[in-house]
Design a protein around this motif. Structure first.
Motif, mmCIF file in Angstrom:
data_model
loop_
_atom_site.group_PDB
_atom_site.id
_atom_site.type_symbol
_atom_site.label_atom_id
_atom_site.label_comp_id
_atom_site.label_asym_id
_atom_site.label_seq_id
_atom_site.Cartn_x
_atom_site.Cartn_y
_atom_site.Cartn_z
ATOM 1 N N ALA A 34 0.830 -1.210 0.000
ATOM 2 C CA ALA A 34 0.000 0.000 0.000
ATOM 3 C C ALA A 34 0.864 1.259 0.000
ATOM 4 C CB ALA A 34 -0.931 -0.008 1.205
ATOM 5 N N LEU A 35 1.905 1.258 0.829
ATOM 6 C CA LEU A 35 2.802 2.417 0.868
ATOM 7 C C LEU A 35 3.581 2.544 -0.435
ATOM 8 C CD1 LEU A 35 4.166 2.276 4.526
ATOM 9 C CD2 LEU A 35 2.690 4.029 3.529
ATOM 10 N N ALA A 36 3.959 1.411 -1.009
ATOM 11 C CA ALA A 36 4.667 1.444 -2.288
ATOM 12 C C ALA A 36 3.807 2.096 -3.355
ATOM 13 C CB ALA A 36 5.067 0.035 -2.704
ATOM 14 N N LEU A 37 2.537 1.754 -3.384
ATOM 15 C CA LEU A 37 1.617 2.327 -4.371
ATOM 16 C C LEU A 37 1.405 3.830 -4.140
ATOM 17 C CD1 LEU A 37 -1.013 -0.548 -4.563
ATOM 18 C CD2 LEU A 37 0.584 0.144 -6.353
ATOM 19 N N SER A 38 1.485 4.258 -2.888
ATOM 20 C CA SER A 38 1.316 5.686 -2.593
ATOM 21 C C SER A 38 2.554 6.490 -2.969
ATOM 22 C CB SER A 38 0.998 5.881 -1.107
ATOM 23 O OG SER A 38 2.122 5.573 -0.291
ATOM 24 N N VAL A 39 3.723 5.834 -2.922
ATOM 25 C CA VAL A 39 4.980 6.508 -3.269
ATOM 26 C C VAL A 39 5.187 6.574 -4.777
ATOM 27 C CG1 VAL A 39 7.499 6.194 -3.205
ATOM 28 C CG2 VAL A 39 6.160 6.014 -1.108
ATOM 29 N N LEU A 40 4.661 5.595 -5.497
ATOM 30 C CA LEU A 40 4.914 5.466 -6.934
ATOM 31 C C LEU A 40 4.626 6.741 -7.730
ATOM 32 C CD1 LEU A 40 5.901 3.441 -9.037
ATOM 33 C CD2 LEU A 40 3.525 2.727 -9.358
ATOM 34 N N PRO A 41 3.493 7.443 -7.501
ATOM 35 C CA PRO A 41 3.235 8.661 -8.276
ATOM 36 C C PRO A 41 4.284 9.757 -8.072
ATOM 37 C CG PRO A 41 1.235 7.877 -7.208
ATOM 38 C CD PRO A 41 2.364 7.090 -6.630
ATOM 39 N N LEU A 42 4.968 9.715 -6.944
ATOM 40 C CA LEU A 42 6.015 10.703 -6.682
ATOM 41 C C LEU A 42 7.295 10.386 -7.455
ATOM 42 C CD1 LEU A 42 5.596 11.070 -2.822
ATOM 43 C CD2 LEU A 42 4.630 12.526 -4.615
ATOM 44 N N LEU A 43 7.434 9.135 -7.871
ATOM 45 C CA LEU A 43 8.626 8.718 -8.592
ATOM 46 C C LEU A 43 8.454 8.830 -10.097
ATOM 47 C CD1 LEU A 43 9.402 5.502 -6.511
ATOM 48 C CD2 LEU A 43 10.758 7.606 -6.502
ATOM 49 N N GLU A 44 7.297 8.463 -10.587
ATOM 50 C CA GLU A 44 7.079 8.419 -12.020
ATOM 51 C C GLU A 44 6.826 9.808 -12.591
ATOM 52 O OE1 GLU A 44 5.498 4.064 -13.057
ATOM 53 O OE2 GLU A 44 3.943 5.398 -12.291
ATOM 54 N N ASN A 45 7.117 9.949 -13.886
ATOM 55 C CA ASN A 45 6.954 11.231 -14.547
ATOM 56 C C ASN A 45 5.493 11.654 -14.596
ATOM 57 O OD1 ASN A 45 9.669 11.182 -14.995
ATOM 58 N ND2 ASN A 45 9.544 10.726 -17.172
ATOM 59 N N ASN A 46 5.268 12.916 -14.284
ATOM 60 C CA ASN A 46 3.940 13.514 -14.384
ATOM 61 C C ASN A 46 4.035 14.672 -15.368
ATOM 62 O OD1 ASN A 46 1.429 14.655 -14.100
ATOM 63 N ND2 ASN A 46 1.779 15.413 -12.020
ATOM 64 N N TYR A 47 3.692 14.407 -16.611
ATOM 65 C CA TYR A 47 3.902 15.398 -17.663
ATOM 66 C C TYR A 47 3.069 16.662 -17.450
ATOM 67 C CZ TYR A 47 6.236 11.495 -19.932
ATOM 68 O OH TYR A 47 7.075 10.450 -20.199
ATOM 69 N N ALA A 48 1.992 16.541 -16.704
ATOM 70 C CA ALA A 48 1.153 17.715 -16.438
ATOM 71 C C ALA A 48 1.876 18.732 -15.557
ATOM 72 C CB ALA A 48 -0.147 17.291 -15.775
ATOM 73 N N ALA A 49 2.918 18.276 -14.855
ATOM 74 C CA ALA A 49 3.651 19.167 -13.951
ATOM 75 C C ALA A 49 4.742 19.961 -14.657
ATOM 76 C CB ALA A 49 4.280 18.349 -12.827
ATOM 77 N N ALA A 50 4.976 19.689 -15.916
ATOM 78 C CA ALA A 50 6.079 20.326 -16.631
ATOM 79 C C ALA A 50 5.822 21.810 -16.865
ATOM 80 C CB ALA A 50 6.299 19.637 -17.971
ATOM 81 N N VAL A 51 6.891 22.574 -16.828
ATOM 82 C CA VAL A 51 6.825 23.976 -17.217
ATOM 83 C C VAL A 51 6.647 24.031 -18.726
ATOM 84 C CG1 VAL A 51 8.076 26.154 -17.305
ATOM 85 C CG2 VAL A 51 8.265 24.693 -15.295
ATOM 86 N N THR A 52 5.638 24.741 -19.187
ATOM 87 C CA THR A 52 5.366 24.808 -20.622
ATOM 88 C C THR A 52 5.801 26.149 -21.196
ATOM 89 O OG1 THR A 52 3.105 25.565 -20.213
ATOM 90 C CG2 THR A 52 3.441 23.195 -20.471
#
Length: 283
Positions: A34-52
């Protein structure tokens, strides 16, 4: 975040470890699935967060050029209605030409250059949406043909009528290594900038004619292990180079879609240094 978790993710993204095995190891480090799944989004790329980049002053288009075994896809960006521009080849990480690298290509263009983000996975139909699939396909590329396809990309830029014939390249991670390979292989290349990429063989360094700039994260032990031999060869062969190690930051510190590894201060300083070199050598 625990550095062990970041190191595990770095190992996963740069090896053949399956996602299943990675998640097992992550669960051990975090204490539960469960904790691993909660941490995963913090590790993987989130393209919506990019400076455009505001594209109003840029011309952008998808282009192709002839590669070794067929057309190579690429994303091109340049200032509108301007000519005699320096040209920069942008080289992606080991997941392919994703939205982050497209934004980086636009950022280079916004600095006053013709920027070409090449899709190395063109022989497989282009970069897939699945990041793991992209990593898998990168490992299946023919190294010699892949290098030639990038060299042909530099030729494409040299022949553009809106360019001034001067070329440079900038690469990140897998692309940082490719930047070094291009510096070795193309004596006409003016600038080769590498972000946290593995280094060319010392015996190949005498072939480099370009000005070289190297950016490394201080916590990136895997890549940094190759710095001493590379720097010694650069010095021995009197290559024009600059090398920067940003203390306390990780591999991929320039990637603003990777929240646990991105470091804004280091990324801005490295970008400023890179663009200054391009403007000094390509304009």
């Amino acid at each position: 975040m625990d550095q062990k978790i970041i190191n595990l993710y770095d190992e996963y993204t740069h090896s053949s470890i399956s996602r299943k095995d990675f998640m097992k190891k992550l669960a051990i480090l975090t204490g539960s699935t469960a904790l691993a799944l909660s941490v995963l989004p913090l590790l993987e790329n989130n393209y919506a967060a990019a400076v455009t980049v505001n594209s109003d002053d840029l011309h952008t288009e998808n282009v192709t050029y002839k590669g070794v075994d067929g057309d190579i896809k690429a994303f091109l960006a340049k200032p509108k209605d301007k000519k005699n521009l320096g040209c920069v080849l942008v080289i992606h990480e080991n997941r392919g030409l994703n939205p982050h690298i497209i934004e980086v290509t636009k950022r280079v263009a916004d600095e006053g250059f013709i920027a070409l983000g090449v899709d190395a996975l063109s022989p497989f139909g282009g970069t897939p949406a699945d990041q793991d699939k992209g990593r898998e396909l990168i490992g299946k590329l023919d190294p010699e043909k892949n290098l030639k396809n990038y060299l042909l990309g530099l030729e494409y830029l040299c022949k553009r009528k809106d360019g001034n014939g001067k070329t440079g390249c900038i690469g990140f991670c897998w692309g940082g290594a490719m930047s070094g390979k291009l510096a070795v292989a193309d004596p006409k290349l003016q600038v080769a900038i590498a972000y946290y990429g593995s280094q060319p063989k010392s015996e190949d360094v005498p072939k480099i004619k370009a000005s070289v700039m190297l950016h490394y994260g201080g916590l990136d032990e895997r890549i940094n292990a190759g710095i001493p031999a590379y720097e010694a060869a650069l010095k021995q062969n009197h290559i024009d180079y600059q090398l920067f190690v940003y203390e306390g930051v990780n591999h991929a510190f320039n990637n603003d879609t990777s929240p646990t590894r991105y470091n804004e201060a280091a990324a801005k300083l490295a970008w400023q240094r890179s663009m200054e070199l391009f403007k000094n050598k390509l304009t």
